[in-house]
Design an enzyme around this catalytic site. Structure first.
Site, PDB file in Angstrom:
ATOM      1  N   ASP A  86      92.725  54.719  43.877  1.00 59.51           N
ATOM      2  CA  ASP A  86      90.610  53.976  43.733  1.00 59.51           C
ATOM      3  C   ASP A  86      89.665  53.754  44.852  1.00 59.51           C
ATOM      4  O   ASP A  86      90.562  52.767  46.506  1.00 59.51           O
ATOM      5  CB  ASP A  86      91.428  53.155  42.655  1.00 59.51           C
ATOM      6  CG  ASP A  86      90.116  52.396  42.620  1.00 59.51           C
ATOM      7  OD1 ASP A  86      89.461  52.700  42.955  1.00 59.51           O
ATOM      8  OD2 ASP A  86      91.014  51.766  41.366  1.00 59.51           O
ATOM      9  N   LYS A 139      73.246  65.613  45.630  1.00 59.99           N
ATOM     10  CA  LYS A 139      72.562  65.210  44.450  1.00 59.99           C
ATOM     11  C   LYS A 139      72.653  64.653  43.514  1.00 59.99           C
ATOM     12  O   LYS A 139      74.520  65.085  43.026  1.00 59.99           O
ATOM     13  CB  LYS A 139      70.905  66.288  44.798  1.00 59.99           C
ATOM     14  CG  LYS A 139      71.635  67.467  43.525  1.00 59.99           C
ATOM     15  CD  LYS A 139      70.204  67.822  44.176  1.00 59.99           C
ATOM     16  CE  LYS A 139      69.416  67.826  42.988  1.00 59.99           C
ATOM     17  NZ  LYS A 139      70.165  67.954  40.984  1.00 59.99           N
ATOM     18  N   HIS A 169      71.499  72.099  47.136  1.00 58.79           N
ATOM     19  CA  HIS A 169      72.498  73.398  47.795  1.00 58.79           C
ATOM     20  C   HIS A 169      70.609  74.419  47.848  1.00 58.79           C
ATOM     21  O   HIS A 169      71.421  75.613  48.226  1.00 58.79           O
ATOM     22  CB  HIS A 169      72.774  73.568  46.832  1.00 58.79           C
ATOM     23  CG  HIS A 169      72.543  73.248  44.723  1.00 58.79           C
ATOM     24  ND1 HIS A 169      72.367  72.909  44.290  1.00 58.79           N
ATOM     25  CD2 HIS A 169      72.218  75.083  44.744  1.00 58.79           C
ATOM     26  CE1 HIS A 169      72.101  73.045  43.505  1.00 58.79           C
ATOM     27  NE2 HIS A 169      72.091  74.817  43.586  1.00 58.79           N
ATOM     28  N   LYS A 173      70.301  78.932  49.965  1.00 62.96           N
ATOM     29  CA  LYS A 173      70.124  80.030  49.071  1.00 62.96           C
ATOM     30  C   LYS A 173      69.432  80.811  50.024  1.00 62.96           C
ATOM     31  O   LYS A 173      68.584  80.472  51.068  1.00 62.96           O
ATOM     32  CB  LYS A 173      69.109  79.644  47.897  1.00 62.96           C
ATOM     33  CG  LYS A 173      70.005  79.055  46.563  1.00 62.96           C
ATOM     34  CD  LYS A 173      68.873  78.973  44.935  1.00 62.96           C
ATOM     35  CE  LYS A 173      69.758  78.945  44.497  1.00 62.96           C
ATOM     36  NZ  LYS A 173      70.443  79.732  44.194  1.00 62.96           N
ATOM     37  N   GLU A 207      65.440  78.836  31.592  1.00 64.29           N
ATOM     38  CA  GLU A 207      66.248  79.456  31.911  1.00 64.29           C
ATOM     39  C   GLU A 207      66.833  79.552  30.863  1.00 64.29           C
ATOM     40  O   GLU A 207      65.811  79.172  30.005  1.00 64.29           O
ATOM     41  CB  GLU A 207      66.968  77.723  32.232  1.00 64.29           C
ATOM     42  CG  GLU A 207      67.233  77.243  33.959  1.00 64.29           C
ATOM     43  CD  GLU A 207      68.243  76.007  34.142  1.00 64.29           C
ATOM     44  OE1 GLU A 207      69.188  76.307  35.404  1.00 64.29           O
ATOM     45  OE2 GLU A 207      67.406  75.540  32.941  1.00 64.29           O
ATOM     46  N   ASP A 226      65.337  66.961  37.433  1.00 61.61           N
ATOM     47  CA  ASP A 226      66.844  67.636  37.482  1.00 61.61           C
ATOM     48  C   ASP A 226      66.432  68.424  38.890  1.00 61.61           C
ATOM     49  O   ASP A 226      66.994  68.868  39.741  1.00 61.61           O
ATOM     50  CB  ASP A 226      66.713  67.998  36.192  1.00 61.61           C
ATOM     51  CG  ASP A 226      68.286  69.044  36.988  1.00 61.61           C
ATOM     52  OD1 ASP A 226      69.001  68.322  37.067  1.00 61.61           O
ATOM     53  OD2 ASP A 226      68.816  70.106  35.655  1.00 61.61           O
ATOM     54  N   HIS A 231      64.704  70.401  43.740  1.00 59.58           N
ATOM     55  CA  HIS A 231      64.409  71.597  44.441  1.00 59.58           C
ATOM     56  C   HIS A 231      62.864  72.683  44.458  1.00 59.58           C
ATOM     57  O   HIS A 231      62.675  73.449  44.918  1.00 59.58           O
ATOM     58  CB  HIS A 231      65.499  72.849  43.750  1.00 59.58           C
ATOM     59  CG  HIS A 231      66.492  72.115  42.761  1.00 59.58           C
ATOM     60  ND1 HIS A 231      67.807  71.617  44.008  1.00 59.58           N
ATOM     61  CD2 HIS A 231      67.204  72.681  41.540  1.00 59.58           C
ATOM     62  CE1 HIS A 231      68.523  71.621  43.307  1.00 59.58           C
ATOM     63  NE2 HIS A 231      69.029  72.284  42.262  1.00 59.58           N
ATOM     64  N   LYS A 317      64.002  74.564  29.795  1.00 61.24           N
ATOM     65  CA  LYS A 317      65.060  75.337  29.394  1.00 61.24           C
ATOM     66  C   LYS A 317      64.957  75.802  27.883  1.00 61.24           C
ATOM     67  O   LYS A 317      63.755  75.454  27.832  1.00 61.24           O
ATOM     68  CB  LYS A 317      66.223  73.883  28.808  1.00 61.24           C
ATOM     69  CG  LYS A 317      67.041  73.044  29.800  1.00 61.24           C
ATOM     70  CD  LYS A 317      67.924  73.362  30.672  1.00 61.24           C
ATOM     71  CE  LYS A 317      68.645  72.683  31.657  1.00 61.24           C
ATOM     72  NZ  LYS A 317      69.933  73.415  32.303  1.00 61.24           N
TER      73      LYS A 317
END
Length: 459
Positions: A86, A139, A169, A173, A207, A226, A231, A317
């Site tokens: 823990d 993040k 991330h 790329k 997306e 998000d 990003h 989305k």
């Protein structure tokens, strides 16, 4: 900052989803490339042993690549260690210190929720495992400016800023790196890369799927938190920053922060929000949730180079395609020497960031025939991405080497939240849009570039 490489990697959250899907496959690739020979110590609450961790790692690697090279995996398996316990129990960190043995410069990777950051860094300090160490954190880094400042204070109680690596991330790329390289390695761009020639900049992240069973998570985040605050804002910085004066990591970050400081804070007039039809029926989504699954924002950079040029970011989305693209559109010629040229048909540069990796230049040419009339064509360079370095491979390697160029510095992490702060947590129900469309049509009327949006190409 010392550039001495970390001599061990400690992975908190080793049994979690991120480790399974992204981190272990990245470590496998690093071993395959000869870029990882240091021990990897997984730490998590689950009562596992190292064999169970190896099995979990192998499963994630197979799911990612379709197959596993036994020779490569045996090397990775030999590097793995496991500490169960823990995070709130100091004995867990005592076991970690024992597992580290004579290793003096570990990189502690916190692939855990931000709510656990304070507990973990305090445990590291009390055990002495923070001495000489670096810290890498995933993040989301906060939910707003106040929480980001709190997280920074928590981390700085134990780690100096030059030992903290905040991940986005997206910056790892290859296509994002190529965007930066294309800007500063080609001299023909600089004379026209300014408000005198550029009409607008568009960044689209579409997306064609929904929240994919992650309704509870998404309903606490929303589209702006998000992908836009991190990003896509980071992509904008690469487009708008000045050339760095040197090659050091801090030179590059300094220029990004200068742009961030110059971006106007968003108001509600700068944002259109939307929610795809059917979102409220997703498991984990609150009844009558006001969370946006689509957002379009308009940003301005108040600098000499960019004054008056709108930067538009659009993401969501359940849109018509899955694609991330950047389009930099130039102003039309001052006079129509031949046929009239509509602003929507003016020159542009298109960067395909994913899934297709490309750079396209839009130009006009004469149509065959007697008349001096033209048509728009795109000169396209495609990259298969076959040999690209996966983002987590690059980022883990950079953090172990102490290279902070692709990571977010404290001031940048806070300024980004300042920019989007006033438009977060809007409780007004967003207009609904049908899946497969480009957001709420009525709300988007009149919002966008003067000559219209350039939709990402259907894949």
């Amino acid at each position: 900052m010392s550039e001495e490489r970390s001599d061990a990697l400690v992975l908190f959250g080793a049994t979690g989803d991120l480790a399974h899907k992204k981190i272990f496959p990245a470590l496998y690739k690093m071993v395959e490339n000869g870029a990882l020979k240091e021990p990897v110590i997984g730490v998590a609450f689950d009562q596992w042993d190292v064999k169970k961790l190896q099995e979990r790692a192998r499963d994630g690697i197979k799911n990612t690549f379709g197959k596993v090279d036994d020779k490569v995996f045996s090397k990775l398996a030999a590097l793995l260690r496991y500490v169960s316990g823990d995070y709130r129990d100091q004995a867990t960190f005592g076991k970690l210190k024992e597992a580290l043995g004579d290793y003096k410069r570990p990189l502690h990777y916190l692939a855990v929720p931000p709510s656990m950051f304070e507990v973990v860094v305090q445990g590291l300090e009390q055990s002495g495992a923070s001495v000489g160490a670096r810290l890498m954190v995933e993040k989301p880094f906060g939910r707003d400016l106040q929480s980001a400042r709190w997280l920074n204070r928590v981390l700085h109680m134990v780690f100096d800023e030059d030992r903290i690596f905040r991940i986005d991330h997206f910056l790892g790329k290859e296509a994002i790196q190529n965007l930066l390289y294309f800007r500063f390695a080609n001299s023909f761009l600089e004379p026209v890369w300014n408000r005198n020639y550029i009409a607008d900049v568009q960044i689209n992240m579409a997306e064609n799927f929904g929240v994919q069973g992650r309704g509870h998570f998404y309903d606490e985040v929303g589209c702006i938190r998000d992908v836009i605050e991190n990003h896509l804002l980071n992509i904008m910085l690469l487009l708008a920053m000045e050339p760095p004066n040197g090659r050091s990591s801090q030179d590059m970050i300094d220029e990004k922060v200068q742009v961030l400081r110059s971006i106007r804070t968003l108001s509600k007039a700068d944002v259109v929000r939307g929610q795809f039809k059917g979102y409220l029926a997703e498991p984990g989504v609150a009844p009558n949730s006001p969370v946006e699954t689509f957002a379009a924002v308009r940003l301005f950079v108040d600098t000499w180079r960019w004054q008056g040029v709108p930067f538009f970011i659009r993401a969501g989305k359940c849109l018509p395609t899955t694609s991330t693209e950047v389009v930099v559109r130039f102003r039309k010629p001052p006079l129509d020497v031949f046929d009239p040229i509509d602003g929507a048909e003016s020159n542009y540069i298109r960067f395909g960031v994913g899934p297709d990796l490309s750079i396209g230049i839009g130009a006009r040419r004469k149509k065959p025939g007697d008349e001096m009339t033209g048509e728009q064509v795109e000169l396209l360079a495609l990259d298969s991405g076959k040999d690209d370095m996966p983002p987590y491979v690059r980022l883990i390697g950079d953090a172990m080497n102490g290279n902070s160029q692709l990571f977010t510095r404290q001031d940048a992490s806070e300024i980004a939240w300042r920019i989007v702060g006033p438009v977060l947590d809007d409780k007004t129900p967003p207009p609904v849009y049908d899946p497969g469309t480009w957001g709420p049509a009525d709300a988007m009327k009149g919002f966008g570039p003067v000559n219209g949006w350039v939709n990402p190409k259907a894949k």
